[in-house]
Design a protein around this motif. Sequence first.
Motif, PDB file in Angstrom:
ATOM      1  N   ALA A 223       1.032  -1.178   0.118  1.00 16.61           N
ATOM      2  CA  ALA A 223      -0.023   0.101   0.258  1.00 16.61           C
ATOM      3  C   ALA A 223       1.230   0.831  -0.188  1.00 16.61           C
ATOM      4  O   ALA A 223       0.472   2.127  -0.457  1.00 16.61           O
ATOM      5  CB  ALA A 223      -0.981  -0.334   1.360  1.00 16.61           C
ATOM      6  N   THR A 224       1.804   1.194   0.610  1.00 16.23           N
ATOM      7  CA  THR A 224       3.449   2.592   0.687  1.00 16.23           C
ATOM      8  C   THR A 224       3.828   2.969  -0.395  1.00 16.23           C
ATOM      9  O   THR A 224       3.374   3.633  -1.132  1.00 16.23           O
ATOM     10  CB  THR A 224       3.806   2.488   1.769  1.00 16.23           C
ATOM     11  N   CYS A 225       3.426   1.438  -1.489  1.00 15.95           N
ATOM     12  CA  CYS A 225       4.142   2.117  -2.693  1.00 15.95           C
ATOM     13  C   CYS A 225       3.006   2.118  -3.051  1.00 15.95           C
ATOM     14  O   CYS A 225       3.452   3.117  -4.293  1.00 15.95           O
ATOM     15  CB  CYS A 225       4.808   0.434  -3.119  1.00 15.95           C
ATOM     16  N   ALA A 226       2.149   1.577  -3.270  1.00 19.36           N
ATOM     17  CA  ALA A 226       1.483   2.202  -4.374  1.00 19.36           C
ATOM     18  C   ALA A 226       0.761   3.917  -3.525  1.00 19.36           C
ATOM     19  O   ALA A 226       0.739   4.430  -4.863  1.00 19.36           O
ATOM     20  CB  ALA A 226      -0.046   1.470  -4.194  1.00 19.36           C
ATOM     21  N   SER A 227       1.273   3.563  -3.199  1.00  9.18           N
ATOM     22  CA  SER A 227       0.747   5.546  -2.440  1.00  9.18           C
ATOM     23  C   SER A 227       1.839   6.619  -2.712  1.00  9.18           C
ATOM     24  O   SER A 227       1.559   8.251  -3.725  1.00  9.18           O
ATOM     25  CB  SER A 227       0.089   5.627  -0.977  1.00  9.18           C
ATOM     26  N   GLU A 228       2.678   5.851  -3.470  1.00 11.44           N
ATOM     27  CA  GLU A 228       3.705   6.456  -4.041  1.00 11.44           C
ATOM     28  C   GLU A 228       3.892   6.793  -5.440  1.00 11.44           C
ATOM     29  O   GLU A 228       4.377   7.874  -5.947  1.00 11.44           O
ATOM     30  CB  GLU A 228       4.865   5.874  -3.786  1.00 11.44           C
ATOM     31  N   ALA A 229       3.291   5.715  -6.269  1.00 11.92           N
ATOM     32  CA  ALA A 229       3.039   5.841  -7.428  1.00 11.92           C
ATOM     33  C   ALA A 229       2.903   7.389  -8.181  1.00 11.92           C
ATOM     34  O   ALA A 229       2.950   7.021  -9.460  1.00 11.92           O
ATOM     35  CB  ALA A 229       1.861   5.025  -7.642  1.00 11.92           C
ATOM     36  N   MET A 230       1.590   7.730  -7.821  1.00 12.39           N
ATOM     37  CA  MET A 230       1.692   9.244  -8.296  1.00 12.39           C
ATOM     38  C   MET A 230       2.792  10.313  -8.359  1.00 12.39           C
ATOM     39  O   MET A 230       2.737  10.863  -9.065  1.00 12.39           O
ATOM     40  CB  MET A 230       0.847  10.079  -7.551  1.00 12.39           C
ATOM     41  N   SER A 231       3.496  10.037  -7.089  1.00 10.55           N
ATOM     42  CA  SER A 231       4.374  11.155  -7.135  1.00 10.55           C
ATOM     43  C   SER A 231       5.446  10.414  -8.407  1.00 10.55           C
ATOM     44  O   SER A 231       6.330  11.676  -9.041  1.00 10.55           O
ATOM     45  CB  SER A 231       4.831  11.345  -5.584  1.00 10.55           C
ATOM     46  N   ILE A 232       6.032   9.115  -8.578  1.00 11.04           N
ATOM     47  CA  ILE A 232       6.999   8.334  -9.364  1.00 11.04           C
ATOM     48  C   ILE A 232       6.156   9.759 -10.656  1.00 11.04           C
ATOM     49  O   ILE A 232       6.975   9.466 -11.728  1.00 11.04           O
ATOM     50  CB  ILE A 232       6.816   7.081  -8.663  1.00 11.04           C
ATOM     51  N   ALA A 233       4.678   9.384 -11.026  1.00  8.92           N
ATOM     52  CA  ALA A 233       4.730   9.211 -11.975  1.00  8.92           C
ATOM     53  C   ALA A 233       4.998  10.864 -12.832  1.00  8.92           C
ATOM     54  O   ALA A 233       4.985  11.517 -13.801  1.00  8.92           O
ATOM     55  CB  ALA A 233       2.978   9.239 -12.448  1.00  8.92           C
ATOM     56  N   ASP A 234       4.399  11.788 -11.505  1.00  6.80           N
ATOM     57  CA  ASP A 234       4.858  13.271 -11.662  1.00  6.80           C
ATOM     58  C   ASP A 234       5.778  13.727 -11.788  1.00  6.80           C
ATOM     59  O   ASP A 234       6.314  14.827 -12.864  1.00  6.80           O
ATOM     60  CB  ASP A 234       4.381  13.745 -11.016  1.00  6.80           C
ATOM     61  N   ILE A 235       7.524  12.825 -11.274  1.00  6.00           N
ATOM     62  CA  ILE A 235       8.757  12.867 -10.965  1.00  6.00           C
ATOM     63  C   ILE A 235       9.018  12.307 -12.755  1.00  6.00           C
ATOM     64  O   ILE A 235       9.959  13.520 -13.361  1.00  6.00           O
ATOM     65  CB  ILE A 235       9.409  12.472  -9.953  1.00  6.00           C
ATOM     66  N   GLN A 236       8.458  11.308 -13.143  1.00  2.64           N
ATOM     67  CA  GLN A 236       8.632  10.865 -14.465  1.00  2.64           C
ATOM     68  C   GLN A 236       8.135  12.050 -15.313  1.00  2.64           C
ATOM     69  O   GLN A 236       8.393  12.444 -16.336  1.00  2.64           O
ATOM     70  CB  GLN A 236       8.558   9.833 -14.958  1.00  2.64           C
ATOM     71  N   ASP A 237       7.220  12.746 -14.973  1.00  3.92           N
ATOM     72  CA  ASP A 237       6.644  13.650 -16.153  1.00  3.92           C
ATOM     73  C   ASP A 237       7.343  15.413 -16.733  1.00  3.92           C
ATOM     74  O   ASP A 237       7.662  15.168 -17.142  1.00  3.92           O
ATOM     75  CB  ASP A 237       5.016  13.961 -15.902  1.00  3.92           C
ATOM     76  N   GLU A 238       7.443  15.528 -15.233  1.00  5.74           N
ATOM     77  CA  GLU A 238       8.161  16.535 -14.656  1.00  5.74           C
ATOM     78  C   GLU A 238       9.722  16.585 -15.623  1.00  5.74           C
ATOM     79  O   GLU A 238      11.059  17.859 -15.098  1.00  5.74           O
ATOM     80  CB  GLU A 238       8.064  17.245 -13.597  1.00  5.74           C
ATOM     81  N   TYR A 239      10.140  15.620 -14.473  1.00  6.36           N
ATOM     82  CA  TYR A 239      12.120  15.660 -14.597  1.00  6.36           C
ATOM     83  C   TYR A 239      12.634  14.753 -15.018  1.00  6.36           C
ATOM     84  O   TYR A 239      13.821  14.243 -15.810  1.00  6.36           O
ATOM     85  CB  TYR A 239      12.448  15.688 -13.060  1.00  6.36           C
ATOM     86  N   GLY A 240      11.764  13.515 -15.781  1.00  9.60           N
ATOM     87  CA  GLY A 240      12.532  12.627 -17.231  1.00  9.60           C
ATOM     88  C   GLY A 240      13.100  13.057 -18.529  1.00  9.60           C
ATOM     89  O   GLY A 240      14.275  11.907 -18.041  1.00  9.60           O
ATOM     90  N   ASP A 241      13.526  14.244 -18.196  1.00 11.30           N
ATOM     91  CA  ASP A 241      14.412  14.439 -19.410  1.00 11.30           C
ATOM     92  C   ASP A 241      16.105  14.525 -18.736  1.00 11.30           C
ATOM     93  O   ASP A 241      16.752  14.641 -19.573  1.00 11.30           O
ATOM     94  CB  ASP A 241      14.314  15.442 -20.132  1.00 11.30           C
ATOM     95  N   ARG A 242      15.894  14.722 -17.181  1.00 11.47           N
ATOM     96  CA  ARG A 242      16.917  15.359 -16.813  1.00 11.47           C
ATOM     97  C   ARG A 242      17.157  14.422 -16.051  1.00 11.47           C
ATOM     98  O   ARG A 242      18.547  14.528 -15.390  1.00 11.47           O
ATOM     99  CB  ARG A 242      17.163  16.896 -15.933  1.00 11.47           C
ATOM    100  N   LEU A 243      16.481  13.002 -15.139  1.00 11.54           N
ATOM    101  CA  LEU A 243      17.269  12.070 -14.707  1.00 11.54           C
ATOM    102  C   LEU A 243      16.007  11.045 -15.259  1.00 11.54           C
ATOM    103  O   LEU A 243      15.325  10.611 -15.896  1.00 11.54           O
ATOM    104  CB  LEU A 243      16.992  11.965 -13.006  1.00 11.54           C
ATOM    105  N   SER A 244      16.854   9.860 -14.799  1.00 13.63           N
ATOM    106  CA  SER A 244      16.066   8.215 -15.259  1.00 13.63           C
ATOM    107  C   SER A 244      15.655   7.755 -13.489  1.00 13.63           C
ATOM    108  O   SER A 244      16.087   8.175 -12.526  1.00 13.63           O
ATOM    109  CB  SER A 244      17.531   7.328 -15.532  1.00 13.63           C
ATOM    110  N   ILE A 245      14.335   6.735 -14.059  1.00 10.76           N
ATOM    111  CA  ILE A 245      13.609   6.546 -12.786  1.00 10.76           C
ATOM    112  C   ILE A 245      13.488   4.899 -12.933  1.00 10.76           C
ATOM    113  O   ILE A 245      13.392   4.713 -14.680  1.00 10.76           O
ATOM    114  CB  ILE A 245      12.465   7.237 -13.082  1.00 10.76           C
ATOM    115  N   LEU A 246      13.914   4.059 -12.130  1.00  8.62           N
ATOM    116  CA  LEU A 246      13.387   2.517 -12.602  1.00  8.62           C
ATOM    117  C   LEU A 246      13.288   2.449 -11.695  1.00  8.62           C
ATOM    118  O   LEU A 246      13.778   1.830 -10.214  1.00  8.62           O
ATOM    119  CB  LEU A 246      15.094   2.151 -12.530  1.00  8.62           C
ATOM    120  N   GLY A 247      11.704   1.397 -12.105  1.00  8.35           N
ATOM    121  CA  GLY A 247      11.224   1.201 -10.500  1.00  8.35           C
ATOM    122  C   GLY A 247      11.799  -0.398 -10.961  1.00  8.35           C
ATOM    123  O   GLY A 247      12.051  -1.444 -11.540  1.00  8.35           O
ATOM    124  N   ILE A 248      11.826  -1.217  -9.517  1.00  8.39           N
ATOM    125  CA  ILE A 248      12.731  -2.741  -9.206  1.00  8.39           C
ATOM    126  C   ILE A 248      12.014  -3.504  -8.738  1.00  8.39           C
ATOM    127  O   ILE A 248      11.350  -3.220  -7.371  1.00  8.39           O
ATOM    128  CB  ILE A 248      13.766  -2.463  -8.898  1.00  8.39           C
TER     129      ILE A 248
END
Length: 164
Positions: free
Chosen positions: A67-92
Amino acid sequence: MVAALAGCGQAAPAAPAPAAAPAPAAVPGAVPASLAFTGRTLDGAAFDAATLAGKPAILWFWAPWCATCASEAMSIADIQDEYGDRLSILGIAGMGGNKEMHEFVSDLEVGAVRHLDDKPGVIWKKFGVTEQSTYVILDRSGRVVVTSYLDDQQLTSRVKALVA
């Protein structure tokens, strides 16, 4: 719901903590030891972490039932949208089946982020991750600067500092 929340602290198989050593000087074109790993995406495609070299990276260690991971998903998606050209995000993803991993990504709309199926926990062990949700944040030289749970505000603050 209480059972789901209580289960989010479930530990992965323990691994010895990596010994602290000074970071070697970066050699142009060299892949840092932190990015010397491979894996498989949720769809089974080969992935080489060397492709992350040269940019800051967030490794998000999650489990499909957490459930904690699920609650973080929106932040991860938002960070990908805003900063994805300047950093990499990898879900493991770990501690679950591939079908459940796919459902998590689809249901929580984090498909713009690349995700690896690490059910055996090989990558989790490499980074000394023993529970979800954990972030491992690497600077552009590949040096690990954070290994911890972070709330949304802490994560966003770290990201802003990394891409500044």
